[in-house]
Design a protein around this motif. Structure first.
Motif, short mmCIF file in Angstrom:
data_model
loop_
_atom_site.label_atom_id
_atom_site.label_comp_id
_atom_site.label_asym_id
_atom_site.label_seq_id
_atom_site.Cartn_x
_atom_site.Cartn_y
_atom_site.Cartn_z
N THR A 188 0.69 -1.28 0.11
CA THR A 188 -0.03 0.08 0.01
C THR A 188 0.75 1.29 0.01
OG1 THR A 188 -1.72 -1.35 1.25
CG2 THR A 188 -1.85 1.01 1.18
N SER A 203 -5.25 0.52 3.14
CA SER A 203 -4.81 -0.64 2.81
C SER A 203 -6.21 -1.41 2.48
CB SER A 203 -4.04 -1.41 4.13
OG SER A 203 -3.00 -0.82 4.37
N LEU A 260 -7.30 -0.30 -0.92
CA LEU A 260 -6.21 -0.88 -2.29
C LEU A 260 -5.69 -2.09 -2.24
CD1 LEU A 260 -3.95 2.46 -1.96
CD2 LEU A 260 -5.72 2.12 -3.40
N GLU A 261 -6.49 -2.92 -1.07
CA GLU A 261 -5.81 -4.10 -0.94
C GLU A 261 -5.87 -5.13 -2.20
OE1 GLU A 261 -8.46 -6.33 1.79
OE2 GLU A 261 -10.01 -6.04 0.84
N CYS A 302 -2.29 -4.53 -4.26
CA CYS A 302 -1.14 -4.55 -3.78
C CYS A 302 -0.97 -6.08 -3.53
CB CYS A 302 -1.15 -3.76 -2.62
SG CYS A 302 -1.53 -1.84 -2.90
#
Length: 191
Positions: free
Chosen positions: A8, A169, A172-173, A176
Motif C-alpha cells: 500500500t 490498506s 487498495l488491497e 497490492c
C-alpha cells in the motif's frame, strides 16, 4: 486484477507523486515498448495518470479526516514558488490537509486556540525539521504549553493516522501484493 504494487505504501507514493505533467507516449515509443524494452508495469504516460486516479478515487471511501492524514503523509509538501523559484511554497493539497487536521485538533486539545500553533504541531508529526520551540516563540506561546499540547495532539493523531493507514490498506488491497502495516504508522516518515 493484477497486483501492480508491492504494498500500500508504494501505491500511495505512486498516486500522490505522479506528475501531472506527463505526456502521452509517441508512436515510436509505443513501438519500442511493444518490442520487449523495459520490464516495468507500464505505468507511464496516460496509463500512469489513470492508475494514479484510480488509487486516489478509491481513497474517497475513507472519512475526510482519514484522507487528510493520508494526504499529509504522502502528498508532495512543497513546490517551487513561481515568483522566487524557491522550493518553499506549501502545496495546496498539503496545506488543506494540515488545515483540516488543525481544526480537528481543536476538539482534541481544548485551550489551544491559535491555529498556526496547531498547524505547526500537526506538521511536526508528518515532517522533520518543524520546530515547536520556534513556532511557540514566534506566536508568543509558553514553551511548556506548546509541548504539552504537542504531546496530546500527537497521541490522538497517532491513533487517527493508524486508522487512516488501515483504511487505505483496505481500499487498495486488491491492487497490492503484501497487505501489511504501512512502514510509517504513527511516526514521522521521510516521504
Amino acid at each position: 486484477m493484477q497486483e501492480l504494487f508491492k504494498n500500500t505504501h508504494d501505491a500511495l507514493m505512486f498516486a500522490f507523486n505522479y506528475s501531472s505533467q506527463q505526456y502521452a507516449l509517441s508512436p515510436m515509443s509505443k513501438l519500442m515498448k511493444g518490442g520487449g524494452a523495459g520490464g516495468g508495469k507500464g505505468l507511464v504516460s496516460l496509463d500512469g495518470a489513470g492508475q494514479s486516479g484510480i488509487i486516489l478515487a478509491r481513497l474517497a471511501q475513507m472519512t475526510p479526516l482519514e484522507r487528510a492524514c493520508i494526504t499529509a503523509r504522502y502528498a508532495p509538501r512543497y513546490e517551487e514558488c513561481p515568483c522566487c523559484l524557491n522550493k518553499d511554497k506549501m502545496t495546496e493539497q498539503y496545506r488543506e490537509a494540515i488545515a483540516e487536521l488543525a481544526e480537528w485538533a481543536l476538539g482534541v486539545c481544548t485551550g489551544l486556540t491559535i491555529r498556526n500553533m496547531r498547524g505547526a504541531i500537526i506538521r511536526s508529526f508528518f515532517e522533520r525539521g518543524v520546530s515547536i520551540t520556534a513556532a511557540a516563540k514566534e506566536l508568543n506561546i509558553v514553551k511548556a504549553t506548546a509541548y504539552n499540547q504537542k504531546a496530546r495532539i500527537h497521541k490522538a493523531l497517532k491513533e487517527l493516522d493508524g486508522r487512516a493507514q488501515q483504511a487505505a490498506s483496505s481500499c487498495l488491497e486488491e491492487m497490492c501484493g503484501e497487505i501489511n502495516e504501512l512502514p510509517c504508522v504513527g511516526q514521522t516518515c521521510p516521504v
